[in-house]
Design an enzyme around this catalytic site. Structure first.
Site, PDB file in Angstrom:
ATOM      1  N   ARG A  58       0.813  -1.208   0.000  1.00 55.38           N
ATOM      2  CA  ARG A  58       0.000   0.000   0.000  1.00 55.38           C
ATOM      3  C   ARG A  58       0.855   1.270   0.000  1.00 55.38           C
ATOM      4  O   ARG A  58       0.636   2.166  -0.795  1.00 55.38           O
ATOM      5  CB  ARG A  58      -0.862  -0.007   1.269  1.00 55.38           C
ATOM      6  CG  ARG A  58      -2.204   0.555   1.132  1.00 55.38           C
ATOM      7  CD  ARG A  58      -2.989   0.193   2.380  1.00 55.38           C
ATOM      8  NE  ARG A  58      -2.736  -1.203   2.753  1.00 55.38           N
ATOM      9  CZ  ARG A  58      -3.387  -2.222   2.214  1.00 55.38           C
ATOM     10  NH1 ARG A  58      -4.330  -2.016   1.340  1.00 55.38           N
ATOM     11  NH2 ARG A  58      -3.098  -3.457   2.583  1.00 55.38           N
ATOM     12  N   THR A  59       1.825   1.319   0.886  1.00 48.96           N
ATOM     13  CA  THR A  59       2.627   2.534   1.005  1.00 48.96           C
ATOM     14  C   THR A  59       3.420   2.775  -0.284  1.00 48.96           C
ATOM     15  O   THR A  59       3.463   3.887  -0.805  1.00 48.96           O
ATOM     16  CB  THR A  59       3.593   2.418   2.204  1.00 48.96           C
ATOM     17  OG1 THR A  59       2.827   2.095   3.354  1.00 48.96           O
ATOM     18  CG2 THR A  59       4.337   3.697   2.442  1.00 48.96           C
ATOM     19  N   LYS A  87      24.880  -7.543  -0.341  1.00 46.95           N
ATOM     20  CA  LYS A  87      26.329  -7.750  -0.280  1.00 46.95           C
ATOM     21  C   LYS A  87      26.907  -7.109   0.980  1.00 46.95           C
ATOM     22  O   LYS A  87      28.114  -7.079   1.164  1.00 46.95           O
ATOM     23  CB  LYS A  87      26.995  -7.146  -1.518  1.00 46.95           C
ATOM     24  CG  LYS A  87      26.560  -7.809  -2.809  1.00 46.95           C
ATOM     25  CD  LYS A  87      27.162  -7.099  -4.014  1.00 46.95           C
ATOM     26  CE  LYS A  87      26.534  -7.589  -5.314  1.00 46.95           C
ATOM     27  NZ  LYS A  87      26.590  -6.572  -6.365  1.00 46.95           N
ATOM     28  N   ARG A 108      11.616   2.806   3.282  1.00 46.41           N
ATOM     29  CA  ARG A 108      10.963   1.880   4.216  1.00 46.41           C
ATOM     30  C   ARG A 108      12.045   0.915   4.682  1.00 46.41           C
ATOM     31  O   ARG A 108      12.773   0.366   3.844  1.00 46.41           O
ATOM     32  CB  ARG A 108       9.867   1.129   3.472  1.00 46.41           C
ATOM     33  CG  ARG A 108       9.322  -0.058   4.218  1.00 46.41           C
ATOM     34  CD  ARG A 108       8.370   0.374   5.328  1.00 46.41           C
ATOM     35  NE  ARG A 108       7.403  -0.632   5.606  1.00 46.41           N
ATOM     36  CZ  ARG A 108       6.089  -0.400   5.700  1.00 46.41           C
ATOM     37  NH1 ARG A 108       5.608   0.795   5.499  1.00 46.41           N
ATOM     38  NH2 ARG A 108       5.282  -1.354   5.992  1.00 46.41           N
ATOM     39  N   HIS A 136       5.827   6.274  11.125  1.00 41.74           N
ATOM     40  CA  HIS A 136       5.302   6.125   9.772  1.00 41.74           C
ATOM     41  C   HIS A 136       4.473   7.386   9.500  1.00 41.74           C
ATOM     42  O   HIS A 136       3.242   7.333   9.442  1.00 41.74           O
ATOM     43  CB  HIS A 136       4.450   4.850   9.707  1.00 41.74           C
ATOM     44  CG  HIS A 136       4.107   4.401   8.322  1.00 41.74           C
ATOM     45  ND1 HIS A 136       4.439   5.115   7.195  1.00 41.74           N
ATOM     46  CD2 HIS A 136       3.461   3.292   7.884  1.00 41.74           C
ATOM     47  CE1 HIS A 136       4.002   4.465   6.135  1.00 41.74           C
ATOM     48  NE2 HIS A 136       3.410   3.353   6.519  1.00 41.74           N
TER      49      HIS A 136
END
Lengths: 310, 151
Positions: A58-59, A87, A108, A136
């Site tokens: 959604r975000t 890595k 995120r 958030h």
């Protein structure tokens, strides 16, 4: 108010009430563009980097939609598999590279504080799209927008935050922001999943009306907004205990019999069984509109931090 | 008659008014272990007019850095640091609780980004002095046990 151009959006705490109001007003103007009934090229030539170190449908999609609707472009990754992060590259180095490729970074990350760290290594604005169990802020702004847009104001609304208030990421920053707007809060959670004490302390300091209860039925009658969150099975050692709790917190038509006519029900989604699908067809259901509101809110923020006005 | 439990020192530092029980933490901050070359005297649970009971640490032939004093302030906000030169108190100051603690505490949240291999120093904002409350600048968590978090 601080200048918006180049500003990082890391935590709702970094925004004043006037800042939040500016975002809400700008977001409302974006709605026709977000719906596709009006077009805009305000971010033509701008590039957004979407760095999703953990998946979030959604975000990520709402940020992408916001950028594309305004004529900008998006690059990035939806999970760290196959990138240099695997890595062993540090976040600081990833950010230093990405800032040379784009005008704004959306991040995120599974670790708390990741966005603030990224912002220190980037001269481009960084928008926190969720950091672990931390902040958030764009979700919070989208929630505030939904209440403000539907109810006309946030002040003095009786808002019940329901469900897992201990681990639920969105409810902590939302509670803080609602207190800043002078809402009246009822915290409704099963025993053991109450709001952490330090957040309750902060809420008390604001002087807003604040109550806590374990019983959902006590608040349905008086609430203007029910903000329902998911109760995760893994929080309960005993599956039977979980089943009992989920049952008593389920919002279904019988549970809403005595609700105010204009009660709205919100949910950050995805939902499981907390809200009966039979509620979807009632005028109380605001969660799909809330999900859509993520787009105009993110459009407004992108224009603001990129220094483009409408 | 006041009884002198500890003899005066020629050169070094006397850290007084440490909350009772915290002397060993002060030694930890100063990195004092088995390999010191000068005398270290620790007095614990000493009667005190100002604070009922206190601890005292005397370290000979050593003066403290500003960073060490800042660390001590975090666990002993009322401590006094006396610098002794040639048996005289050359300097005497109260520790001051800093507004920020940079690079001297580890965040207790294992999921905080500062606990990963990132090129940053930890940073805490002092949000309350009495009682003392420190908030991690990165993950926003309040540090519950400051003494245990000292690097």
């Amino acid at each position: 108010m601080d200048s918006w151009e180049g500003r990082d959006i890391l935590s709702i705490r970094d925004l004043s009430r006037a800042d939040v109001e500016a975002v809400l007003k700008a977001a409302r103007k974006m709605v026709p563009i977000a719906e596709g009934t009006k077009t805009s090229r305000s971010l033509d030539g701008k590039v957004l980097s979407a760095l999703f170190f953990e998946p979030s449908t959604r975000t990520r999609l709402s940020f992408e939609s916001a950028m594309l609707r305004l004529g900008g472009r998006v690059l990035g990754f939806a999970s760290p598999e196959g990138t240099s992060i695997q890595k062993g590259e540090s976040l600081a180095d990833t950010v230093r590279m990405v800032e040379t490729y784009s005008d704004v970074i959306v991040l995120r990350h599974p670790q708390e504080g990741a966005a603030r760290l990224a912002a220190e290594f980037s001269s481009r604005p960084v928008i926190n799209a969720g950091d672990g169990a931390g902040q958030h802020p764009t979700q919070t702004l989208q929630d505030l927008y939904t209440i403000w847009d539907t109810k006309g104001s946030i002040e003095r609304q009786a808002i019940a935050l329901v469900g897992d208030l201990k681990y639920g990421r969105t409810v902590h920053s939302l509670a803080y922001a609602l207190a800043m707007f002078g809402a009246s809060l009822v915290l409704v959670s099963p025993p053991g999943l109450e709001m952490p004490w330090e957040i309750v302390e902060q809420l008390k300091e604001t002087g807003i009306p604040l109550q806590s209860t374990h019983r959902l039925e006590e608040v349905v009658r008086v609430a203007d907004v029910l903000y329902v969150t998911r109760i995760q099975k893994e929080r309960f050692p005993d599956p039977q205990e979980y089943a009992k709790v989920v049952d008593s917190y389920r919002v279904d038509p019988p549970a809403l019999r005595e609700a105010k006519k204009d009660l709205i029900i919100m949910h950050p989604l995805p939902r499981t069984s907390e809200i009966d699908p039979a509620v979807d067809a009632t005028p109380h259901a605001a969660y799909f509109r809330q999900a859509f509101n993520g787009v105009p809110v993110r459009m407004a923020l992108l224009e603001m931090v990129l220094g483009v006005s409408g | 008659m006041r009884e002198l439990r500890v003899t005066p020192i020629k050169n070094g530092t006397v850290i007084d008014h440490i909350p009772a029980g915290m002397a060993l933490k002060v030694l930890k901050i100063l990195g004092i272990g088995g390999d010191v070359t000068s005398t270290v005297t620790v007095a614990m649970h000493v009667p005190s007019k100002a604070m009922a009971w206190k601890d005292i640490v005397k370290v000979e032939d050593r003066e403290l850095s500003a960073k060490e004093v800042d660390k001590i302030a975090l666990i002993a906000p009322k401590a006094t640091v006396n610098v002794i030169r040639n048996y005289n108190v050359a300097e005497k100051h109260k520790v001051r609780m800093p507004d920020r603690a940079v690079g001297i505490l580890t965040c207790a949240n294992p999921n905080c980004i500062t606990n990963l291999r990132e090129p940053v120093e930890s940073e805490f904002v002092v949000v309350g002095k009495d009682p003392q409350r420190l908030r991690c600048k990165y993950c926003d968590r309040i540090l519950e046990d400051v003494a245990a978090a000292i690097v």
